[in-house]
Design an enzyme around this catalytic site. Structure first.
Site, PDB file in Angstrom:
ATOM      1  N   ASP A 167      -0.297  -0.421  13.277  1.00 24.77           N
ATOM      2  CA  ASP A 167       0.247  -1.595  12.604  1.00 24.77           C
ATOM      3  C   ASP A 167       0.510  -2.544  13.723  1.00 24.77           C
ATOM      4  O   ASP A 167       0.508  -3.875  13.563  1.00 24.77           O
ATOM      5  CB  ASP A 167       1.778  -1.552  11.777  1.00 24.77           C
ATOM      6  CG  ASP A 167       1.211  -0.811  10.576  1.00 24.77           C
ATOM      7  OD1 ASP A 167       0.308  -0.881  10.173  1.00 24.77           O
ATOM      8  OD2 ASP A 167       2.144  -0.076   9.908  1.00 24.77           O
ATOM      9  N   GLY A 205       0.963  -1.135  -0.002  1.00 19.90           N
ATOM     10  CA  GLY A 205      -0.128   0.049  -0.222  1.00 19.90           C
ATOM     11  C   GLY A 205       0.785   1.258  -0.052  1.00 19.90           C
ATOM     12  O   GLY A 205       0.534   2.356  -0.729  1.00 19.90           O
ATOM     13  N   ARG A 259       1.550  -9.417   9.209  1.00 21.86           N
ATOM     14  CA  ARG A 259       1.583  -9.125  10.648  1.00 21.86           C
ATOM     15  C   ARG A 259       0.378 -10.071  11.254  1.00 21.86           C
ATOM     16  O   ARG A 259       0.580 -10.389  12.633  1.00 21.86           O
ATOM     17  CB  ARG A 259       1.043  -7.597  10.618  1.00 21.86           C
ATOM     18  CG  ARG A 259       2.038  -6.840  10.334  1.00 21.86           C
ATOM     19  CD  ARG A 259       1.876  -5.412  10.857  1.00 21.86           C
ATOM     20  NE  ARG A 259       2.483  -4.317   9.927  1.00 21.86           N
ATOM     21  CZ  ARG A 259       3.841  -4.042   9.798  1.00 21.86           C
ATOM     22  NH1 ARG A 259       4.705  -4.762  10.703  1.00 21.86           N
ATOM     23  NH2 ARG A 259       4.219  -3.336   8.886  1.00 21.86           N
TER      24      ARG A 259
HETATM   25  C1  S3P Z   1       2.636   3.717   6.229  1.00 22.77           C
HETATM   26  C2  S3P Z   1       1.485   4.123   6.843  1.00 22.77           C
HETATM   27  C3  S3P Z   1       0.134   3.356   7.337  1.00 22.77           C
HETATM   28  C4  S3P Z   1       0.890   2.072   7.923  1.00 22.77           C
HETATM   29  C5  S3P Z   1       1.556   1.296   6.921  1.00 22.77           C
HETATM   30  C6  S3P Z   1       2.829   2.214   6.274  1.00 22.77           C
HETATM   31  C7  S3P Z   1       3.511   4.465   5.676  1.00 22.77           C
HETATM   32  O1  S3P Z   1      -0.745   3.230   6.395  1.00 22.77           O
HETATM   33  O2  S3P Z   1      -0.411   1.151   8.235  1.00 22.77           O
HETATM   34  O3  S3P Z   1       1.726  -0.064   7.211  1.00 22.77           O
HETATM   35  O4  S3P Z   1       4.667   4.076   5.338  1.00 22.77           O
HETATM   36  O5  S3P Z   1       3.284   5.569   5.540  1.00 22.77           O
HETATM   37  P1  S3P Z   1      -1.912   4.252   6.383  1.00 22.77           P
HETATM   38  O6  S3P Z   1      -1.261   5.611   5.735  1.00 22.77           O
HETATM   39  O7  S3P Z   1      -2.927   3.804   5.595  1.00 22.77           O
HETATM   40  O8  S3P Z   1      -2.580   4.490   7.910  1.00 22.77           O
END
Ligand code: S3P
Length: 429
Positions: free
Chosen positions: A316, A95, A389
């Site tokens: 996380d 993501g 996780r």
């Molecule tokens: C992350 C932000 C978080 C986190 C992801 C990594 C990042 O997600 O859960 O594992 O590196 O900016 P969200 O921005 O969707 O909260």
């Protein structure tokens, strides 16, 4: 799909672990190295599948990235050095890769197409495609740009003043990366503070960014300069061993070089408030991200309430905190955490269902979960559901189980912690 018989009921855990590099910072080191001018060097880069997806995407955008035992060497030629890719950019399970990359591509006057795995295909992209389209990028994708596959043609961005509807560092970062390419000053207002690695990276690469509590401003047209980055250990990976050390009897684990950025240390606050026997030795260095060593011992724990602005600081870590709560006396309530539903899996469902299989007394709520401790855990067949996780949380849970635990799809763990099982096995007494 493989399955793995896990180690059940151990006598104790003891030893020292060098925590692998932070995933969020590793991604950003490749991205900033690629958009800066000059040769960036990165040490302690996390060679997890997600960060390797980021490297592969930037290579397809024409960036030279060499990997060696000494780390990464990235030859950046500025935003302008990125070239129209001949191939689809595949972000795998990541993501962070897709959302931050969209922010970079929003300012590039060429066409790119992005895909990911089946989990990425379910994760909402409108949170980035809407503001980036408002800035002037042309974006389309499945269901009107909501899901992958996504196509983007960027360029000619105007600045944006944007109030984030969700507390998300990925969305904030995507807009800031687009803002660096816009004609004027972009402002992002967060509903609650989220991890600030992008802001720190902009400064580390010689850029200017202003932060006044929840308001962040960045000017377009800045030229970033190459930097040397030493990636600190990932507190989100350390979390599995922090909890393991606290809940497995007769344990003492020393975790070395853990990133202690205050936007990430919610798990430490929660564990301390639950009674964890933990000592933190903060390093006295001038690193751009604070670090330290943590010593954790078997602890007697009480339930707690986790909510509000604390949630983004430990989002996380909620799967492993849920396991911790099964071993605390009394009730633990986790609320304001709807975001869990749109992670690699719906983590409210996967955490609750898999821990129930092992005998935990846990129930799902609309925005989190309630856990009643203290539970004896038994064996069973559980699955990571392709979520790294969840897989690691279950591997730690098995250390307390009376019966055999069979973990389906353990390979998912390599997304963020390729040597997780070797680190774990070295601790088992
Ligand atoms: C992350 C932000 C978080 C986190 C992801 C990594 C990042 O997600 O859960 O594992 O590196 O900016 P969200 O921005 O969707 O909260």
């Amino acid at each position: 799909m493989k399955s793995l018989k896990l180690q059940k009921k151990v006598k104790g855990l003891s030893g020292v672990i060098e925590i692998p590099g932070d995933k969020s910072i590793s991604h950003r080191s490749v991205m900033f190295g690629s958009i800066a001018y000059g040769e960036t060097r990165v040490t302690n880069f996390l060679p997890g599948d997600d960060c390797l997806s980021t490297i592969s995407c930037f290579r397809k955008l024409g960036v030279t990235i060499d990997e060696s035992e000494n780390g990464l060497r990235i030859v950046g030629k500025g935003f302008e050095g990125l070239k129209e890719p001949h191939e689809v950019l595949d972000v795998g399970n990541s993501g962070t890769t897709i959302r931050l990359l969209l922010g970079i591509l929003a300012g590039r006057p060429f066409f790119s197409s992005l895909i990911g795995d089946s989990s990425i295909g379910k994760r909402p992209m409108t949170r980035v495609t809407v503001p980036l389209s408002e800035m002037g990028a042309q974006i389309d994708g499945r269901e009107n740009g909501a899901y992958t596959p996504i196509a983007i043609r960027g360029g000619g961005l105007t600045p944006l003043h944007y109030q984030l509807p969700v507390a998300s560092a990925q969305v904030k970062s995507a807009i800031l990366l687009a803002g660096l390419q816009a004609d004027g000053e972009t402002t992002v207002v967060e509903p609650a503070e989220t991890r600030d690695h992008t802001e720190r990276m902009i400064r580390k690469f010689g850029g200017l960014i202003q932060k006044d509590q929840l308001i962040i401003k960045v000017k377009g047209g800045q030229k970033l300069k190459a930097a040397s980055i030493h990636v600190p250990g990932d507190i989100s990976s350390a979390a599995f061993f922090l909890v393991a050390g606290a809940i497995v009897p007769d344990s003492e684990i020393i975790l070395k070089n853990v990133g202690l950025n205050p936007t990430r240390t919610g798990i430490i606050d929660v564990m301390k408030s639950m009674g964890a026997a933990m000592e933190i030795i903060q390093h006295d260095d001038c690193s751009f991200e604070p670090t330290g060593d943590i010593v954790i011992n078997t602890s007697s724990l009480q339930g707690t309430v986790i909510e509000g602005d604390l949630i983004p600081k430990l989002i996380d870590e909620i799967p492993i905190i849920a396991l911790l709560a099964t071993q605390a006396e009394g009730k633990t309530v986790i609320k304001d955490a709807e975001e869990l539903k749109v992670k690699e899996t719906n983590r409210i469902d996967t955490v609750v269902n898999e821990l129930k299989t092992l005998g935990a007394n846990i129930e799902a709520t609309d925005d989190g979960m309630i856990i009643y401790g203290k539970s004896n855990l038994r064996g069973g067949t559980v699955s990571s559901h392709g979520d790294h996780r969840i897989g690691m949380m279950l591997a730690i849970a098995s250390l307390l189980c009376d019966g055999e635990v069979l973990l389906e799809n353990p390979e998912a763990i390599s997304v963020s912690y390729p040597n997780f099982f070797s680190h774990l096995n070295n601790l088992i007494q």
